[in-house]
Design a protein around this motif. Structure first.
Motif, PDB file in Angstrom:
ATOM      1  N   MET A   1       0.747  -0.930  -0.040  1.00  0.00           N
ATOM      2  CA  MET A   1      -0.580  -0.151   0.290  1.00  0.00           C
ATOM      3  C   MET A   1       0.917   1.196  -0.041  1.00  0.00           C
ATOM      4  SD  MET A   1      -2.790   1.064   2.862  1.00  0.00           S
ATOM      5  CE  MET A   1      -3.783  -0.377   2.534  1.00  0.00           C
ATOM      6  N   ALA A   2       0.710   2.475  -1.055  1.00  0.00           N
ATOM      7  CA  ALA A   2       1.156   3.175  -1.267  1.00  0.00           C
ATOM      8  C   ALA A   2       1.047   4.853   0.294  1.00  0.00           C
ATOM      9  CB  ALA A   2       0.886   4.062  -1.961  1.00  0.00           C
ATOM     10  N   THR A   3       1.930   5.508   0.615  1.00  0.00           N
ATOM     11  CA  THR A   3       1.863   5.531   1.505  1.00  0.00           C
ATOM     12  C   THR A   3       2.428   7.301   1.213  1.00  0.00           C
ATOM     13  OG1 THR A   3       4.889   6.139   2.055  1.00  0.00           O
ATOM     14  CG2 THR A   3       3.557   4.299   3.164  1.00  0.00           C
ATOM     15  N   ILE A   4       2.128   8.415   1.770  1.00  0.00           N
ATOM     16  CA  ILE A   4       2.612   9.206   1.179  1.00  0.00           C
ATOM     17  C   ILE A   4       3.811  10.241   1.031  1.00  0.00           C
ATOM     18  CG2 ILE A   4       2.946  11.056   4.035  1.00  0.00           C
ATOM     19  CD1 ILE A   4       0.903  13.373   3.054  1.00  0.00           C
ATOM     20  N   LYS A   5       4.790   9.444   1.592  1.00  0.00           N
ATOM     21  CA  LYS A   5       6.117   9.682   1.311  1.00  0.00           C
ATOM     22  C   LYS A   5       6.354   9.224  -0.138  1.00  0.00           C
ATOM     23  CE  LYS A   5       8.218  10.160   5.473  1.00  0.00           C
ATOM     24  NZ  LYS A   5       9.199   9.867   6.897  1.00  0.00           N
ATOM     25  N   ASP A   6       5.506   7.388  -0.567  1.00  0.00           N
ATOM     26  CA  ASP A   6       5.868   7.329  -1.513  1.00  0.00           C
ATOM     27  C   ASP A   6       5.580   8.358  -2.508  1.00  0.00           C
ATOM     28  OD1 ASP A   6       6.703   4.612  -0.670  1.00  0.00           O
ATOM     29  OD2 ASP A   6       4.995   3.980  -0.770  1.00  0.00           O
ATOM     30  N   VAL A   7       3.786   9.143  -2.598  1.00  0.00           N
ATOM     31  CA  VAL A   7       3.572   9.757  -2.900  1.00  0.00           C
ATOM     32  C   VAL A   7       4.368  11.026  -3.563  1.00  0.00           C
ATOM     33  CG1 VAL A   7       1.399  11.207  -3.805  1.00  0.00           C
ATOM     34  CG2 VAL A   7       1.073   9.256  -2.733  1.00  0.00           C
ATOM     35  N   ALA A   8       5.019  11.074  -2.668  1.00  0.00           N
ATOM     36  CA  ALA A   8       6.274  12.833  -2.486  1.00  0.00           C
ATOM     37  C   ALA A   8       6.872  11.953  -3.500  1.00  0.00           C
ATOM     38  CB  ALA A   8       6.109  13.344  -1.482  1.00  0.00           C
ATOM     39  N   ARG A   9       7.935  11.419  -3.095  1.00  0.00           N
ATOM     40  CA  ARG A   9       9.221  10.662  -4.008  1.00  0.00           C
ATOM     41  C   ARG A   9       8.271  10.963  -5.449  1.00  0.00           C
ATOM     42  NH1 ARG A   9       9.381   6.924  -2.412  1.00  0.00           N
ATOM     43  NH2 ARG A   9      10.324   7.531   0.335  1.00  0.00           N
ATOM     44  N   ALA A  11       5.636  12.461  -7.524  1.00  0.00           N
ATOM     45  CA  ALA A  11       5.529  13.593  -7.607  1.00  0.00           C
ATOM     46  C   ALA A  11       6.556  15.010  -7.798  1.00  0.00           C
ATOM     47  CB  ALA A  11       4.411  13.802  -7.369  1.00  0.00           C
ATOM     48  N   GLY A  12       8.181  14.003  -6.919  1.00  0.00           N
ATOM     49  CA  GLY A  12       9.340  15.206  -7.278  1.00  0.00           C
ATOM     50  C   GLY A  12       8.900  16.646  -5.781  1.00  0.00           C
ATOM     51  N   VAL A  13       8.149  15.837  -5.003  1.00  0.00           N
ATOM     52  CA  VAL A  13       7.492  17.407  -3.802  1.00  0.00           C
ATOM     53  C   VAL A  13       8.101  16.699  -2.242  1.00  0.00           C
ATOM     54  CG1 VAL A  13       6.195  17.814  -5.162  1.00  0.00           C
ATOM     55  CG2 VAL A  13       5.446  16.605  -3.615  1.00  0.00           C
ATOM     56  N   SER A  14       7.659  17.232  -1.407  1.00  0.00           N
ATOM     57  CA  SER A  14       8.047  17.225  -0.569  1.00  0.00           C
ATOM     58  C   SER A  14       6.612  16.423   0.502  1.00  0.00           C
ATOM     59  CB  SER A  14       8.298  17.988   1.123  1.00  0.00           C
ATOM     60  OG  SER A  14       7.033  19.217   0.626  1.00  0.00           O
ATOM     61  N   TYR A  15       6.636  15.497   1.357  1.00  0.00           N
ATOM     62  CA  TYR A  15       5.351  14.641   1.856  1.00  0.00           C
ATOM     63  C   TYR A  15       4.416  16.693   2.621  1.00  0.00           C
ATOM     64  CZ  TYR A  15       6.863  14.874   6.628  1.00  0.00           C
ATOM     65  OH  TYR A  15       7.156  15.543   8.045  1.00  0.00           O
ATOM     66  N   THR A  16       4.792  17.008   2.937  1.00  0.00           N
ATOM     67  CA  THR A  16       4.397  18.413   3.324  1.00  0.00           C
ATOM     68  C   THR A  16       3.422  18.944   2.346  1.00  0.00           C
ATOM     69  OG1 THR A  16       5.853  20.146   3.172  1.00  0.00           O
ATOM     70  CG2 THR A  16       5.963  18.858   5.682  1.00  0.00           C
ATOM     71  N   ARG A  33       0.932  20.879  -7.834  1.00  0.00           N
ATOM     72  CA  ARG A  33      -0.903  20.602  -7.665  1.00  0.00           C
ATOM     73  C   ARG A  33      -1.109  18.894  -8.302  1.00  0.00           C
ATOM     74  NH1 ARG A  33      -5.476  21.128  -4.569  1.00  0.00           N
ATOM     75  NH2 ARG A  33      -7.516  20.450  -6.186  1.00  0.00           N
ATOM     76  N   ALA A  34      -0.450  18.569 -10.039  1.00  0.00           N
ATOM     77  CA  ALA A  34      -1.343  18.260 -10.856  1.00  0.00           C
ATOM     78  C   ALA A  34      -0.077  17.187 -10.905  1.00  0.00           C
ATOM     79  CB  ALA A  34      -0.617  19.178 -12.131  1.00  0.00           C
ATOM     80  N   ARG A  35       1.217  17.008 -10.242  1.00  0.00           N
ATOM     81  CA  ARG A  35       1.938  15.888 -10.521  1.00  0.00           C
ATOM     82  C   ARG A  35       1.445  15.645  -9.100  1.00  0.00           C
ATOM     83  NH1 ARG A  35       6.925  17.989  -9.353  1.00  0.00           N
ATOM     84  NH2 ARG A  35       6.637  20.073  -9.196  1.00  0.00           N
ATOM     85  N   VAL A  36       0.928  15.513  -7.908  1.00  0.00           N
ATOM     86  CA  VAL A  36       1.023  15.101  -6.476  1.00  0.00           C
ATOM     87  C   VAL A  36      -0.997  14.496  -7.162  1.00  0.00           C
ATOM     88  CG1 VAL A  36      -0.671  15.431  -4.385  1.00  0.00           C
ATOM     89  CG2 VAL A  36       1.613  16.681  -5.343  1.00  0.00           C
ATOM     90  N   LEU A  37      -1.166  15.147  -7.768  1.00  0.00           N
ATOM     91  CA  LEU A  37      -2.795  14.792  -8.111  1.00  0.00           C
ATOM     92  C   LEU A  37      -2.043  13.342  -8.728  1.00  0.00           C
ATOM     93  CD1 LEU A  37      -5.079  17.139  -8.017  1.00  0.00           C
ATOM     94  CD2 LEU A  37      -4.908  15.838  -6.563  1.00  0.00           C
ATOM     95  N   ALA A  38      -2.046  13.182 -10.253  1.00  0.00           N
ATOM     96  CA  ALA A  38      -1.363  12.540 -10.695  1.00  0.00           C
ATOM     97  C   ALA A  38      -0.632  11.192 -10.012  1.00  0.00           C
ATOM     98  CB  ALA A  38      -0.633  12.557 -11.762  1.00  0.00           C
ATOM     99  N   ALA A  39      -0.144  11.462  -9.081  1.00  0.00           N
ATOM    100  CA  ALA A  39       0.452  10.273  -8.441  1.00  0.00           C
ATOM    101  C   ALA A  39       0.045   9.490  -7.749  1.00  0.00           C
ATOM    102  CB  ALA A  39       2.044  11.318  -7.729  1.00  0.00           C
TER     103      ALA A  39
END
Length: 335
Positions: A1-9, A11-16, A33-39
């Motif tokens: 199961m993906a974590t918030i840190k996986d999504v951040a990595r 998307a290339g952004v911080s988990y915050t 925002r677009a990269r986060v939502l895509a991830a």
């Protein structure tokens, strides 16, 4: 199961930054925002409800403890509660206590651990009421719960239901009226019997102990109780009951079966009245006359009462009562 840190990595952004996008707590650039939502979409990421609840102090969940959801009455009430809570953005966690105080206490502790925003409890021991007050969880008591606690309560006027049943049977000329009550330690059963008995006495008709039986609110219990009542007068047909008031519909269904097996014609020789008016009352044969308490409306009113308490914790205590109605069908009046 993906974590918030996986999504951040991904998307290339911080988990915050991911947190700000998902919770809309701070402006984020359109590109990020677009990269986060895509991830989030590609990884099927689901935010942690527990983490959100710890931050917001709300879980969006309501705990509901009922005695038994195999009883159609409680199923219908629970559906009314669920519909209203869902419409308000809450999910409902349903627990069956089986009228077991220890099991109810375990479930109560589980629901408190899950940080439910509010609780609806259909049965409650005095000690558990003290626990709820200490925990300061918005709570509404329903139906069978004690009425002497300083907690919001929604209930049916059970005594008035007994009055309606008695008046109807008396109007039909029935005078040898028996009653099948629920467990003797449950207040709603005593209230229904009390309303019946007082109305009969006012009309000069007694409810002797020989005409009173107790069961467990199940069809099987009602069946055995009705057979026992009718068997007492097998050799004295002129003294046998000409009507039976059952303190819920399931027991009335059992009474109808007992009468059929013993060759007692309903409603000609024996009128039968139930209580609850669950949906099945319209589909047994003969159709069941029942004291109706509008189970869906009862559930909706209970949910509304709890949601108001959650929104305004310091509002005055509420005691809400629903007036029952009598729905006359084939078990008392031949079609």
């Amino acid at each position: 199961m993906a974590t918030i840190k996986d999504v951040a990595r991904t998307a290339g952004v911080s988990y915050t930054t991911v947190s700000h996008v998902l919770n809309q707590t701070r402006p984020v650039s359109a590109d990020a925002r677009a990269r986060v939502l895509a991830a989030v979409e590609s990884m099927a990421y689901v935010p942690s409800a527990l983490a959100r609840s710890l931050k917001s102090k709300a879980t969006g969940s309501i705990g509901l403890i009922i005695p038994n959801n195999t009883n159609p009455y409680f199923s219908e009430v629970a559906r009314g509660i669920e519909d209203s809570c869902y419409a308000a953005g809450y999910s409902v966690i349903l627990c069956n206590s089986d009228d077991d105080p220890a099991k109810q206490r375990d479930y109560l502790n589980v629901l408190l651990t899950k940080r439910c925003d509010g609780l609806i409890v259909a049965t409650l021991a005095q000690t558990d009421g003290e626990l709820l007050r200490k925990m300061k969880v918005p709570t509404v008591l329903l139906d069978r719960a004690p009425k002497d606690m300083a907690i919001d309560l929604v209930a049916v006027d059970n005594a008035a239901g007994g009055v309606l049943a008695a008046r109807h049977l008396l109007s039909l000329g029935r005078r040898r009226i028996a009653c099948i009550g629920g467990p003797q330690d449950i207040a709603i059963s005593r209230e229904r019997i009390g309303g019946l008995r007082q109305t009969l006495l006012a009309a000069g008709v007694e409810l002797p102990e020989a005409m009173l039986a107790y069961a467990d609110f199940t069809s099987a219990g009602g069946y055995l109780a009705a057979r026992s009542l009718l068997a007492r007068f097998a050799s004295l047909p002129s003294q046998a009951p000409d009507a039976i008031f059952c303190c819920n519909d399931l027991m009335a269904f059992g009474a109808l079966r007992a009468a059929a097996e013993l060759g007692v014609a309903v409603p000609e020789a024996l009128a039968v009245v139930g209580f609850d008016d669950i949906d099945l009352a319209q589909f047994v044969h003969p159709t069941l006359t029942s004291v109706a308490q509008n189970t869906r409306r009862l559930g909706q009113l209970t949910a509304e009462c709890l949601l108001q308490r959650i929104a305004t914790p310091d509002r005055p205590l509420q005691r809400l009562s629903i007036a029952p109605e009598l729905h006359v069908r084939g078990s008392t009046v031949a079609s």
